[in-house]
Design a protein around this motif. Structure first.
Motif, mmCIF file in Angstrom:
data_model
loop_
_atom_site.group_PDB
_atom_site.id
_atom_site.type_symbol
_atom_site.label_atom_id
_atom_site.label_comp_id
_atom_site.label_asym_id
_atom_site.label_seq_id
_atom_site.Cartn_x
_atom_site.Cartn_y
_atom_site.Cartn_z
ATOM 1 N N ALA A 1 109.895 71.219 88.954
ATOM 2 C CA ALA A 1 110.544 69.916 89.072
ATOM 3 C C ALA A 1 109.527 68.784 88.931
ATOM 4 O O ALA A 1 109.793 67.762 88.279
ATOM 5 N N ALA A 2 108.350 68.980 89.540
ATOM 6 C CA ALA A 2 107.302 67.951 89.457
ATOM 7 C C ALA A 2 106.861 67.740 88.010
ATOM 8 O O ALA A 2 106.592 66.606 87.595
ATOM 9 N N PHE A 3 106.805 68.825 87.241
ATOM 10 C CA PHE A 3 106.422 68.719 85.833
ATOM 11 C C PHE A 3 107.376 67.808 85.081
ATOM 12 O O PHE A 3 106.948 66.915 84.330
ATOM 13 N N TRP A 4 108.665 68.025 85.265
ATOM 14 C CA TRP A 4 109.650 67.229 84.518
ATOM 15 C C TRP A 4 109.703 65.790 85.011
ATOM 16 O O TRP A 4 109.872 64.856 84.210
ATOM 17 N N LEU A 5 109.527 65.575 86.300
ATOM 18 C CA LEU A 5 109.539 64.211 86.826
ATOM 19 C C LEU A 5 108.307 63.429 86.367
ATOM 20 O O LEU A 5 108.415 62.271 85.947
ATOM 21 N N LEU A 6 107.154 64.084 86.436
ATOM 22 C CA LEU A 6 105.924 63.419 85.998
ATOM 23 C C LEU A 6 105.926 63.184 84.487
ATOM 24 O O LEU A 6 105.241 62.278 83.995
ATOM 25 N N GLY A 7 106.683 64.016 83.767
ATOM 26 C CA GLY A 7 106.734 63.882 82.315
ATOM 27 C C GLY A 7 107.244 62.535 81.842
ATOM 28 O O GLY A 7 106.970 62.130 80.707
ATOM 29 N N TYR A 8 107.969 61.821 82.708
ATOM 30 C CA TYR A 8 108.488 60.506 82.336
ATOM 31 C C TYR A 8 107.422 59.419 82.386
ATOM 32 O O TYR A 8 107.595 58.351 81.793
ATOM 33 N N ILE A 9 106.335 59.684 83.104
ATOM 34 C CA ILE A 9 105.308 58.644 83.247
ATOM 35 C C ILE A 9 103.911 59.115 82.836
ATOM 36 O O ILE A 9 103.015 58.288 82.619
ATOM 37 N N ILE A 10 103.705 60.433 82.738
ATOM 38 C CA ILE A 10 102.393 60.970 82.366
ATOM 39 C C ILE A 10 102.489 61.602 80.985
ATOM 40 O O ILE A 10 103.307 62.497 80.760
ATOM 41 N N TYR A 11 101.656 61.148 80.061
ATOM 42 C CA TYR A 11 101.710 61.650 78.692
ATOM 43 C C TYR A 11 100.485 62.477 78.313
ATOM 44 O O TYR A 11 100.452 63.097 77.257
ATOM 45 N N SER A 12 99.488 62.469 79.161
ATOM 46 C CA SER A 12 98.273 63.241 78.889
ATOM 47 C C SER A 12 98.396 64.641 79.494
ATOM 48 O O SER A 12 98.598 64.778 80.707
ATOM 49 N N PRO A 13 98.271 65.701 78.682
ATOM 50 C CA PRO A 13 98.336 67.067 79.218
ATOM 51 C C PRO A 13 97.261 67.332 80.273
ATOM 52 O O PRO A 13 97.514 68.048 81.247
#
Length: 254
Positions: free
Chosen positions: A47-59
């Protein structure tokens, strides 16, 4: 159910509303359900991966943040065991001296080195998985904590406890072949269900027996080195197994 709740309270920092009276026997019996703890941790990371995906673009930033979140979820409990185990085993002393070193709360050179290498490898695997396919990193985060905790059950069921007393002894005393079978079935169902849901090749199930075999060999190595397993080696096998599981999934996904 009480054993499972106690396991969550003992092995994680997740907020559990119900606070049952501590019972070492119930805690030990709960070990067979340790993969369920991994499921909850995996779902939180997923869940954290998908939520952070909206604001974090760097792998890279994403991988580091997710590793930090996992450390917070477990309180670094298993990492402490990993460091203590390497401090003791690679001291090349007598069995008793190794056990004494592992019990020492101070961090030694070998423990520090293994933690550095662990974090480098874990972050690198997550970053490379993200570059390989957008679905591999979240799958790693979801499944590796489950498979890793299965190996802790395997260790409890295949080796004696190295000390006369200790918190880990209750897990060894209450884990037998049936407990290992139950934990394996739970893990296989979860991994297979994830493969079906996310349309991942079922070859990913191969990771489970491979990790289990290596975990069994680890338990036998600890038995030869220090006469059995301890709470520290149980923590170590969780962290090592998680890296191996992630590596296996990364290889299969390529």
């Amino acid at each position: 159910m009480k054993g499972l709740i106690l396991l969550f309270r003992f092995m994680t920092r997740l907020p559990i509303g119900f606070d049952p009276k501590f019972d070492s026997d119930e805690l030990g019996k709960g070990m067979r359900f340790f993969p369920v703890v991994g499921m909850v941790i995996g779902l939180v990371l997923f869940a954290a991966f998908w939520l952070l995906g909206y604001i974090i673009y760097s792998p890279m930033v994403m991988a580091v943040l997710l590793v930090i979140i996992e450390v917070v979820l477990t309180g670094g409990l298993h990492l402490d065991g990993l460091a203590d185990t390497f401090d003791g085993i690679f001291s090349y002393r007598s069995k008793q001296k190794m056990l004494d070193i592992m019990k020492d709360s101070r961090l030694g050179t070998n423990g520090g080195l293994v933690l550095i290498l662990y974090f480098f490898l874990k972050v690198a695997l997550l970053v490379e998985a993200s570059n390989s396919s957008p679905v591999i990193m979240p799958i790693m985060l979801l499944l590796s904590p489950v498979i890793a905790r299965l190996n802790s059950v395997v260790n409890c069921g295949s080796a004696p406890y190295a000390r006369a007393t200790g918190m880990g002894k209750t897990f060894v005393d209450h884990t037998d072949g049936l407990a290992v079978l139950i934990a394996t079935i739970i893990t296989a169902i979860f991994v297979g269900g994830a493969a079906y849901l996310f349309v991942i090749p079922y070859e990913i199930l191969i990771v489970i027996p491979v990790v289990m075999i290596l975990g069994y060999l680890f338990a036998k190595l600890m038995t030869r080195k220090i006469g059995g397993i301890t709470g520290d080696t149980l923590g170590a096998v969780v962290e090592i197994s998680e890296i191996i599981a992630m590596l296996g999934m990364y290889i299969l996904a390529r």
